[in-house]
Scaffold this motif. Structure first.
Motif, PDB file in Angstrom:
ATOM      1  N   ASP A 174      -5.101   1.774  -3.614  1.00 58.44           N
ATOM      2  CA  ASP A 174      -6.534   2.455  -3.942  1.00 58.44           C
ATOM      3  C   ASP A 174      -6.552   3.510  -4.837  1.00 58.44           C
ATOM      4  OD1 ASP A 174      -8.051   0.708  -1.728  1.00 58.44           O
ATOM      5  OD2 ASP A 174      -6.138   1.574  -0.663  1.00 58.44           O
ATOM      6  N   PHE A 175      -5.515   3.702  -5.614  1.00 51.29           N
ATOM      7  CA  PHE A 175      -5.496   4.770  -6.611  1.00 51.29           C
ATOM      8  C   PHE A 175      -5.604   3.854  -7.952  1.00 51.29           C
ATOM      9  CE2 PHE A 175      -3.655   8.514  -4.136  1.00 51.29           C
ATOM     10  CZ  PHE A 175      -4.528   8.898  -3.699  1.00 51.29           C
ATOM     11  N   ASP A 176      -4.550   3.085  -8.079  1.00 51.37           N
ATOM     12  CA  ASP A 176      -4.146   2.425  -9.376  1.00 51.37           C
ATOM     13  C   ASP A 176      -4.642   1.025  -9.645  1.00 51.37           C
ATOM     14  OD1 ASP A 176      -2.870   4.837 -10.446  1.00 51.37           O
ATOM     15  OD2 ASP A 176      -1.461   4.367  -8.978  1.00 51.37           O
ATOM     16  N   PRO A 197      -7.048  -1.006 -10.841  1.00 52.25           N
ATOM     17  CA  PRO A 197      -7.683  -1.717 -12.058  1.00 52.25           C
ATOM     18  C   PRO A 197      -6.384  -1.939 -12.946  1.00 52.25           C
ATOM     19  CG  PRO A 197      -9.094   0.497 -11.685  1.00 52.25           C
ATOM     20  CD  PRO A 197      -7.794   0.451 -10.631  1.00 52.25           C
ATOM     21  N   GLY A 198      -5.467  -1.116 -13.197  1.00 53.68           N
ATOM     22  CA  GLY A 198      -4.448  -1.502 -14.037  1.00 53.68           C
ATOM     23  C   GLY A 198      -3.338  -2.668 -13.604  1.00 53.68           C
ATOM     24  N   LEU A 199      -3.465  -2.309 -12.089  1.00 57.94           N
ATOM     25  CA  LEU A 199      -2.319  -3.426 -11.334  1.00 57.94           C
ATOM     26  C   LEU A 199      -2.986  -4.700 -11.249  1.00 57.94           C
ATOM     27  CD1 LEU A 199      -1.137  -0.889  -8.552  1.00 57.94           C
ATOM     28  CD2 LEU A 199       0.441  -1.987 -10.206  1.00 57.94           C
ATOM     29  N   VAL A 200      -4.386  -4.836 -11.003  1.00 57.23           N
ATOM     30  CA  VAL A 200      -4.792  -6.303 -11.003  1.00 57.23           C
ATOM     31  C   VAL A 200      -5.102  -6.608 -12.413  1.00 57.23           C
ATOM     32  CG1 VAL A 200      -7.207  -7.301 -10.688  1.00 57.23           C
ATOM     33  CG2 VAL A 200      -6.266  -5.790  -8.846  1.00 57.23           C
ATOM     34  N   LEU A 201      -5.196  -5.922 -13.439  1.00 55.84           N
ATOM     35  CA  LEU A 201      -5.563  -6.480 -14.919  1.00 55.84           C
ATOM     36  C   LEU A 201      -3.927  -6.876 -15.184  1.00 55.84           C
ATOM     37  CD1 LEU A 201      -6.983  -6.729 -17.635  1.00 55.84           C
ATOM     38  CD2 LEU A 201      -6.250  -4.310 -18.203  1.00 55.84           C
ATOM     39  N   GLY A 202      -2.960  -6.190 -14.933  1.00 55.43           N
ATOM     40  CA  GLY A 202      -1.696  -6.557 -15.096  1.00 55.43           C
ATOM     41  C   GLY A 202      -1.045  -6.362 -16.565  1.00 55.43           C
ATOM     42  N   ASP A 203      -0.034  -7.155 -16.836  1.00 58.91           N
ATOM     43  CA  ASP A 203       0.662  -7.097 -18.385  1.00 58.91           C
ATOM     44  C   ASP A 203       1.117  -8.318 -18.539  1.00 58.91           C
ATOM     45  OD1 ASP A 203       2.977  -7.178 -16.733  1.00 58.91           O
ATOM     46  OD2 ASP A 203       3.437  -4.950 -16.710  1.00 58.91           O
ATOM     47  N   ALA A 204       1.985  -8.373 -19.688  1.00 60.76           N
ATOM     48  CA  ALA A 204       2.408  -9.791 -20.213  1.00 60.76           C
ATOM     49  C   ALA A 204       3.318 -10.151 -19.010  1.00 60.76           C
ATOM     50  CB  ALA A 204       3.131  -9.448 -21.344  1.00 60.76           C
ATOM     51  N   GLU A 205       3.941  -9.478 -18.286  1.00 61.77           N
ATOM     52  CA  GLU A 205       4.746  -9.995 -17.292  1.00 61.77           C
ATOM     53  C   GLU A 205       4.284 -10.426 -15.978  1.00 61.77           C
ATOM     54  OE1 GLU A 205       8.811  -8.191 -17.078  1.00 61.77           O
ATOM     55  OE2 GLU A 205       8.189  -6.942 -18.714  1.00 61.77           O
ATOM     56  N   GLY A 206       2.881 -10.261 -15.841  1.00 59.52           N
ATOM     57  CA  GLY A 206       2.284 -10.654 -14.392  1.00 59.52           C
ATOM     58  C   GLY A 206       1.342  -9.568 -14.199  1.00 59.52           C
ATOM     59  N   HIS A 207       0.524  -9.779 -12.994  1.00 61.55           N
ATOM     60  CA  HIS A 207      -0.558  -9.189 -12.445  1.00 61.55           C
ATOM     61  C   HIS A 207      -0.497  -9.070 -10.871  1.00 61.55           C
ATOM     62  CE1 HIS A 207      -2.331 -13.095 -12.837  1.00 61.55           C
ATOM     63  NE2 HIS A 207      -2.785 -13.112 -11.635  1.00 61.55           N
ATOM     64  N   SER A 208      -1.026  -8.146 -10.350  1.00 65.58           N
ATOM     65  CA  SER A 208      -1.496  -8.149  -8.769  1.00 65.58           C
ATOM     66  C   SER A 208      -2.782  -8.800  -8.523  1.00 65.58           C
ATOM     67  CB  SER A 208      -1.383  -6.772  -8.303  1.00 65.58           C
ATOM     68  OG  SER A 208      -0.021  -6.135  -8.406  1.00 65.58           O
ATOM     69  N   SER A 252       0.993  -1.069   0.176  1.00 66.94           N
ATOM     70  CA  SER A 252       0.092   0.133   0.033  1.00 66.94           C
ATOM     71  C   SER A 252       0.864   1.161  -0.016  1.00 66.94           C
ATOM     72  CB  SER A 252      -0.829   0.105   1.093  1.00 66.94           C
ATOM     73  OG  SER A 252      -1.773  -1.201   1.283  1.00 66.94           O
ATOM     74  N   LEU A 253       1.777   1.558  -0.823  1.00 66.43           N
ATOM     75  CA  LEU A 253       2.163   2.487  -1.285  1.00 66.43           C
ATOM     76  C   LEU A 253       1.820   3.705  -2.204  1.00 66.43           C
ATOM     77  CD1 LEU A 253       5.672   0.714  -1.777  1.00 66.43           C
ATOM     78  CD2 LEU A 253       4.863   1.538   0.490  1.00 66.43           C
ATOM     79  N   LEU A 254       0.961   3.332  -2.678  1.00 62.42           N
ATOM     80  CA  LEU A 254       0.228   4.440  -3.779  1.00 62.42           C
ATOM     81  C   LEU A 254       1.185   4.941  -4.667  1.00 62.42           C
ATOM     82  CD1 LEU A 254      -2.007   6.690  -1.309  1.00 62.42           C
ATOM     83  CD2 LEU A 254      -2.607   4.582  -2.591  1.00 62.42           C
ATOM     84  N   ASP A 255       1.829   3.933  -5.200  1.00 62.95           N
ATOM     85  CA  ASP A 255       2.971   4.088  -6.233  1.00 62.95           C
ATOM     86  C   ASP A 255       3.067   2.566  -6.992  1.00 62.95           C
ATOM     87  OD1 ASP A 255       5.561   4.130  -7.788  1.00 62.95           O
ATOM     88  OD2 ASP A 255       6.406   5.374  -6.125  1.00 62.95           O
TER      89      ASP A 255
END
Length: 392
Positions: free
Chosen positions: A260-262, A264-275, A235-238
């Motif tokens: 709690d800011f970002d 949607p993109g972090l959970v969606l993730g990218d080709a290298e992984g997701h949260s 929870s660093l908001l970074d």
């Protein structure tokens, strides 16, 4: 419901001037569903105060147990797991250890009754600052709380410790304390990295003033004890730092976003992984968040974005500075949605946000489609405005 039938209210805007607002009256998602499969997701739950008991600042917490436990069942009904006894439950901001221990035991029993996913915070907040005499005291406090969580049948979240932040003299002290605590865990735990926006007393956690300089220390700790660690909540908001740490984790250790800011993109993730997710804001947007994650299970990223992205302005508002008062907005939305009888919090924390802030939260919640019964929400908002003397 047509536009002409949608409730309309007169309320202050962000600048304090009165404005007319008509609700959209369109909940974004149904309230129930199966747990998501492609992401682990926990909503960090708040606690409902007993409105007729003493809950003044500094007093022992008195909870409305019926409302508090019913809210956890609501979250499970949506398909989300519950993260209990975390900072969202006002740990260190009104919820004392006696009430916390009872909360963990009660929620654990409710989770077992339905086979539901539950993690609970184990920290050191039962220590008075006068007892911050050395790291042995920190380990003993962690041990007591770890045993309470494990007895309740929940997975422990080893919470960041104010006492350890005050006592540690560099990364070696953190590594030694966590080594001793992890050795006592009966199942893999979730670590907890809470940034200073959420708790200024945690400055310098892991032994570095700049969180970026702490990444290698955290990754090394996790690699050494990977068999005892399920994941780490960050929870660093970074978002950039979170992704960097995520890519440093050993295989099988999860990154749970607490951003709690970002999210949607972090959970969606990218080709290298997701949260994965362990988020306070999910308690406020649970039906929409759970349905979005089920859409992701189906590979429907368009539906995922359509549900998640409208919630971001609400989340950024609820978690605006001073961020640690976000709990007020979570309780406020629970009240609007009928999950507790009154807008009351332990420690009197309902007063931590002003009326314009709450009015903005109401409008953003409506636009995000997370007011599950717009008519009821409007009625409750109208009563709050009346008590505040708006328009009188």
């Amino acid at each position: 419901m047509t536009d002409s039938e949608s409730p309309s209210l007169t309320m202050p805007g962000a600048d304090g001037r009165l404005m007319s607002y008509r609700l959209q009256a369109a909940p974004a998602a149904a309230a129930g569903g199966e747990p998501p499969r492609s992401r682990r997701a926990y909503a960090a739950a708040h606690v409902a105060a007993d409105p007729v008991a003493g809950n003044a600042p500094g007093a022992p917490a008195r909870l409305d147990w019926d409302a508090t436990l019913a809210f956890r069942h609501h979250l499970w009904d949506t398909g989300l797991g519950v993260a209990d006894a975390m900072d969202t439950a006002q740990r260190g901001m009104g919820l004392d250890w006696a009430a916390t221990a009872e909360l963990i035991g009660r929620t654990g029993a409710e989770a077992r009754s339905r086979g539901a996913a539950l993690v609970c915070g184990a920290g050191t907040d039962q220590l008075d600052p006068a007892e911050w005499t050395g790291t042995d005291a920190v380990v003993r406090a962690y041990t007591e709380q770890l045993e309470t969580v494990q007895k309740a049948g929940a997975r422990p979240v080893v919470m960041a410790s104010r006492a350890l932040a005050a006592l540690a003299d560099g990364p070696r002290d953190y590594a030694e304390v966590y080594r001793r605590v992890l050795a006592q865990a009966s199942c893999p735990v979730v670590l907890h990295w809470l940034g200073t926006a959420f708790d200024p007393a945690l400055a310098g956690y892991w032994g570095a003033d700049d969180p970026a300089d702490a990444l290698e220390h955290v990754a090394a700790l996790i690699a050494e004890h990977a068999d005892r660690i399920d994941g780490i909540k960050v929870s660093l908001l970074d978002a950039g730092l979170e992704v960097r740490l995520r890519r440093m984790l050993p295989e099988g250790v999860l990154l749970y976003t607490g951003d709690d800011f970002d999210y949607p993109g972090l959970v969606l993730g990218d080709a290298e992984g997701h949260s994965h997710a362990l988020l306070g804001v999910f308690a406020a947007i649970a039906p929409a968040a759970a349905e979005a994650l089920r859409a992701l299970d189906r590979g429907d990223t368009g539906r995922y974005r359509a549900l998640m992205e409208p919630t971001v302005p609400l989340a950024r508002h609820l978690f605006s500075a001073p961020t640690y008062h976000y709990k007020t907005g979570i309780a406020f939305l629970a009240w609007l949605n009928g999950h507790q009888p009154g807008f009351t919090m332990v420690g009197g924390a309902q007063s931590a946000r002003d009326l314009p802030h709450l009015c903005t939260a109401f409008r953003l919640a409506d636009r995000a489609g997370v007011l599950t019964d717009p008519g009821r929400a409007a009625d409750r908002m109208r009563r709050l405005l009346d008590v505040a003397g708006v328009g009188r």
